[in-house]
Motif scaffolding. Sequence first.
Motif, PDB file in Angstrom:
ATOM      1  N   ALA A   1       0.866  -1.184   0.000  1.00  0.00           N
ATOM      2  CA  ALA A   1       0.000   0.000   0.000  1.00  0.00           C
ATOM      3  C   ALA A   1       0.895   1.223   0.000  1.00  0.00           C
ATOM      4  CB  ALA A   1      -0.918   0.010   1.219  1.00  0.00           C
ATOM      5  N   ALA A   2       0.433   2.285  -0.656  1.00  0.00           N
ATOM      6  CA  ALA A   2       1.230   3.517  -0.745  1.00  0.00           C
ATOM      7  C   ALA A   2       0.319   4.731  -0.625  1.00  0.00           C
ATOM      8  CB  ALA A   2       2.002   3.554  -2.060  1.00  0.00           C
ATOM      9  N   SER A   3       0.873   5.788  -0.054  1.00  0.00           N
ATOM     10  CA  SER A   3       0.133   7.047   0.050  1.00  0.00           C
ATOM     11  C   SER A   3       1.113   8.211   0.024  1.00  0.00           C
ATOM     12  CB  SER A   3      -0.694   7.087   1.341  1.00  0.00           C
ATOM     13  OG  SER A   3       0.150   6.939   2.479  1.00  0.00           O
ATOM     14  N   LEU A   4       0.651   9.362  -0.484  1.00  0.00           N
ATOM     15  CA  LEU A   4       1.465  10.574  -0.490  1.00  0.00           C
ATOM     16  C   LEU A   4       1.301  11.294   0.839  1.00  0.00           C
ATOM     17  CD1 LEU A   4       0.842  12.027  -4.074  1.00  0.00           C
ATOM     18  CD2 LEU A   4       2.931  10.959  -3.210  1.00  0.00           C
ATOM     19  N   VAL A   5       2.419  11.634   1.457  1.00  0.00           N
ATOM     20  CA  VAL A   5       2.380  12.328   2.747  1.00  0.00           C
ATOM     21  C   VAL A   5       3.343  13.504   2.695  1.00  0.00           C
ATOM     22  CG1 VAL A   5       1.789  10.226   4.010  1.00  0.00           C
ATOM     23  CG2 VAL A   5       4.190  10.869   3.732  1.00  0.00           C
ATOM     24  N   PRO A   6       3.156  14.502   3.547  1.00  0.00           N
ATOM     25  CA  PRO A   6       4.127  15.599   3.612  1.00  0.00           C
ATOM     26  C   PRO A   6       5.512  15.080   3.977  1.00  0.00           C
ATOM     27  CG  PRO A   6       2.110  16.150   4.806  1.00  0.00           C
ATOM     28  CD  PRO A   6       2.007  14.706   4.449  1.00  0.00           C
ATOM     29  N   LYS A   7       6.534  15.770   3.502  1.00  0.00           N
ATOM     30  CA  LYS A   7       7.912  15.342   3.765  1.00  0.00           C
ATOM     31  C   LYS A   7       8.195  15.209   5.255  1.00  0.00           C
ATOM     32  CE  LYS A   7      10.071  17.392  -0.347  1.00  0.00           C
ATOM     33  NZ  LYS A   7      11.108  18.353  -0.814  1.00  0.00           N
ATOM     34  N   SER A   8       7.549  16.039   6.057  1.00  0.00           N
ATOM     35  CA  SER A   8       7.817  16.035   7.495  1.00  0.00           C
ATOM     36  C   SER A   8       7.383  14.735   8.170  1.00  0.00           C
ATOM     37  CB  SER A   8       7.093  17.212   8.159  1.00  0.00           C
ATOM     38  OG  SER A   8       5.693  17.138   7.920  1.00  0.00           O
ATOM     39  N   GLU A   9       6.514  13.971   7.530  1.00  0.00           N
ATOM     40  CA  GLU A   9       6.054  12.716   8.129  1.00  0.00           C
ATOM     41  C   GLU A   9       7.062  11.576   7.950  1.00  0.00           C
ATOM     42  OE1 GLU A   9       2.180  11.231   7.459  1.00  0.00           O
ATOM     43  OE2 GLU A   9       1.195  13.190   7.628  1.00  0.00           O
ATOM     44  N   ILE A  10       8.012  11.733   7.057  1.00  0.00           N
ATOM     45  CA  ILE A  10       9.026  10.706   6.827  1.00  0.00           C
ATOM     46  C   ILE A  10      10.297  11.134   7.540  1.00  0.00           C
ATOM     47  CG2 ILE A  10      10.342   9.415   5.125  1.00  0.00           C
ATOM     48  CD1 ILE A  10       7.376   8.867   4.941  1.00  0.00           C
ATOM     49  N   PRO A  11      10.745  10.388   8.546  1.00  0.00           N
ATOM     50  CA  PRO A  11      11.939  10.780   9.307  1.00  0.00           C
ATOM     51  C   PRO A  11      13.172  10.885   8.412  1.00  0.00           C
ATOM     52  CG  PRO A  11      10.759   9.013  10.420  1.00  0.00           C
ATOM     53  CD  PRO A  11      10.143   9.151   9.069  1.00  0.00           C
ATOM     54  N   SER A  12      14.065  11.765   8.797  1.00  0.00           N
ATOM     55  CA  SER A  12      15.324  11.905   8.076  1.00  0.00           C
ATOM     56  C   SER A  12      16.091  10.591   8.116  1.00  0.00           C
ATOM     57  CB  SER A  12      16.164  13.017   8.721  1.00  0.00           C
ATOM     58  OG  SER A  12      17.421  13.108   8.112  1.00  0.00           O
ATOM     59  N   GLY A  13      16.723  10.234   6.992  1.00  0.00           N
ATOM     60  CA  GLY A  13      17.459   8.986   6.920  1.00  0.00           C
ATOM     61  C   GLY A  13      16.602   7.789   6.570  1.00  0.00           C
ATOM     62  N   THR A  14      15.343   8.035   6.194  1.00  0.00           N
ATOM     63  CA  THR A  14      14.440   6.959   5.805  1.00  0.00           C
ATOM     64  C   THR A  14      14.250   6.960   4.295  1.00  0.00           C
ATOM     65  OG1 THR A  14      13.247   7.121   7.901  1.00  0.00           O
ATOM     66  CG2 THR A  14      12.118   5.999   6.097  1.00  0.00           C
ATOM     67  N   TYR A  15      14.335   5.793   3.698  1.00  0.00           N
ATOM     68  CA  TYR A  15      14.147   5.689   2.253  1.00  0.00           C
ATOM     69  C   TYR A  15      12.693   5.974   1.884  1.00  0.00           C
ATOM     70  CZ  TYR A  15      12.992   3.521  -2.178  1.00  0.00           C
ATOM     71  OH  TYR A  15      12.506   3.297  -3.437  1.00  0.00           O
ATOM     72  N   ALA A  16      12.494   6.861   0.908  1.00  0.00           N
ATOM     73  CA  ALA A  16      11.153   7.139   0.395  1.00  0.00           C
ATOM     74  C   ALA A  16      11.284   7.881  -0.930  1.00  0.00           C
ATOM     75  CB  ALA A  16      10.341   7.978   1.387  1.00  0.00           C
ATOM     76  N   LEU A  17      10.412   7.551  -1.859  1.00  0.00           N
ATOM     77  CA  LEU A  17      10.357   8.293  -3.109  1.00  0.00           C
ATOM     78  C   LEU A  17       9.779   9.674  -2.862  1.00  0.00           C
ATOM     79  CD1 LEU A  17       9.005   5.701  -5.727  1.00  0.00           C
ATOM     80  CD2 LEU A  17      11.291   6.706  -5.641  1.00  0.00           C
ATOM     81  N   GLU A  18      10.239  10.633  -3.637  1.00  0.00           N
ATOM     82  CA  GLU A  18       9.702  11.986  -3.545  1.00  0.00           C
ATOM     83  C   GLU A  18       8.948  12.302  -4.826  1.00  0.00           C
ATOM     84  OE1 GLU A  18      11.309  16.554  -2.862  1.00  0.00           O
ATOM     85  OE2 GLU A  18      12.408  14.862  -1.981  1.00  0.00           O
ATOM     86  N   VAL A  19       7.696  12.791  -4.681  1.00  0.00           N
ATOM     87  CA  VAL A  19       6.845  13.084  -5.831  1.00  0.00           C
ATOM     88  C   VAL A  19       6.158  14.432  -5.604  1.00  0.00           C
ATOM     89  CG1 VAL A  19       4.869  12.342  -7.225  1.00  0.00           C
ATOM     90  CG2 VAL A  19       6.417  10.634  -6.237  1.00  0.00           C
ATOM     91  N   ALA A  20       6.473  15.384  -6.466  1.00  0.00           N
ATOM     92  CA  ALA A  20       5.794  16.698  -6.455  1.00  0.00           C
ATOM     93  C   ALA A  20       5.780  17.334  -5.074  1.00  0.00           C
ATOM     94  CB  ALA A  20       4.367  16.540  -6.988  1.00  0.00           C
ATOM     95  N   GLY A  21       6.901  17.305  -4.387  1.00  0.00           N
ATOM     96  CA  GLY A  21       6.987  17.945  -3.083  1.00  0.00           C
ATOM     97  C   GLY A  21       6.499  17.093  -1.933  1.00  0.00           C
ATOM     98  N   TYR A  22       5.971  15.909  -2.225  1.00  0.00           N
ATOM     99  CA  TYR A  22       5.531  14.973  -1.191  1.00  0.00           C
ATOM    100  C   TYR A  22       6.447  13.754  -1.197  1.00  0.00           C
ATOM    101  CZ  TYR A  22       1.154  17.586  -0.794  1.00  0.00           C
ATOM    102  OH  TYR A  22       0.224  18.575  -0.598  1.00  0.00           O
ATOM    103  N   LYS A  23       6.265  12.913  -0.194  1.00  0.00           N
ATOM    104  CA  LYS A  23       6.976  11.636  -0.171  1.00  0.00           C
ATOM    105  C   LYS A  23       5.970  10.491  -0.170  1.00  0.00           C
ATOM    106  CE  LYS A  23      11.537  12.822   1.507  1.00  0.00           C
ATOM    107  NZ  LYS A  23      12.635  12.451   2.416  1.00  0.00           N
TER     108      LYS A  23
END
Length: 357
Positions: A124-146
Motif C-alpha cells: 500500500a502507498a500514500s502521499l504524505v508531507p515530507k515532514s512525516e518521513i523521518p530523516s534517513g528513511t528511504y522514500a520516493l519523492e513526488v511533487a513535493g511529497y513523499k
Amino acid sequence: MAGVLNFPTIPIVRSVSPQKTIYHRRGISIRVSSESSEPWVSSESPEPWISVSTEEVPKSGFPSSTTTTTTTTTTTPAFSPPPDFVAPNPKRFRARPDKRRDILAASLAPLFRFATGVFVSGYAASLVPKSEIPSGTYALEVAGYKVKETSKLGSRPEKPIEIYEFESCPFCRKVREIVSVLDLDVIFYPCPKKGPNFRPKVAQMGGKQQFPYMVDPNTGVEMYESDEIIKYLVGKYGDGNVPLMLSLGLFTTLTEDFAMIGRMGRGSSYTPSRLPPEPLKLWSYEGSPFCKVVREVLVELELPHLLINCARGSPKRQILYEKVGHFQVPYLEDPNTGVQMFESAEIVEYLRATYAL
C-alpha cells in the motif's frame, strides 16, 4: 548500520539416496547413499576450493604419547577485479546508451505480467508531507511529497530458500515472482542448458532434470512443479493465498512466456566459467528490467548467488539505503573480490571479465 545480512553455509555435498533420507546439521545437507558423493565443482571447472584434513589419532580412548599429526590442504582459485576496475557511480533510472535496447526488451516482462513481482505482499502507498518521513528513511519523492509505502509479510525463514532454475524458463519465472512478492531471500543455483554443475545435482537430488527445483533447508522440504512450490511458499511464508496472476493456469504460463519474448532466450545457455568459492550477493527483484539483464548473465555463467529480494514495499530497501546511503537495484556484492557496485551494464561487464573463461 541496521539489518546486516549474512551468507548461510552452502551445501557442498548432495548425493542421492533411494530413500531420500536427509540430515540437516549446521546448514549442511548430507544424503545417505551407497553412491560416492561429488564435490561442487565438476571436471569442467577444475579449480577445487574444498579443505581436506587428515588426522592420526590413537585407537584407544586413553591418552597416548603419540604425537597427533594434522595435515590441511586448501586450494582456492584466485579471483580479482579486472585491471583498473573502478565501480561506477549510480545513475537512477538511466540505461547506458549502448544498452537501451536490452533494457527496453526486458521491460516487456512486467507489462505482460501486470507488474507481478514488482510489489510485495500487502503493498500500500500514500502521499504524505515530507515532514512525516523521518530523516534517513528511504522514500520516493513526488511533487513535493513523499511516498509512504507499507506491506504485510508473513513469517520469515531462518535460512534462505534454495532454488535450482534458469532465467528463460516460464515455470521458473513463476517461482521467481512469488519469492519477490513474499520478499524472500533465495540462493539461486543456475541451471543453464549444458551447465556442468547444478543440472546434474538436480538429477541426483530429485531423480530428474526438471526445473524449477526447490529446497527449503528450514523444513527439509524439496519439490518440483512450479504451482506446488508456489502453494508451499505462500502457505509457509505468506497468507496462504496465491496471487491472482499466478493462479490462472494456462493463462499464467502463456503470459510468462510472452514476458520473455523480448530477450529471445537469454539466460538459458551455459557460458564456460570458473565457479567462485562463495556465492555472489545480488540486491534485486523480479519486476526490474535492469535486474533481469544481470540475472541472465549470472545464469549463463552458472554463478550461484544469494538474491536479496527488495520489490516495492520491502523493508530491505531501507537496509540497503542505510548500507550505502542510496537505494538502487541491481546492486552487486562479490565476496570473492570485494567488489560492490551499482549499474547493470557495468555489472554485466564485470561478471564476464571476472568469471568467464
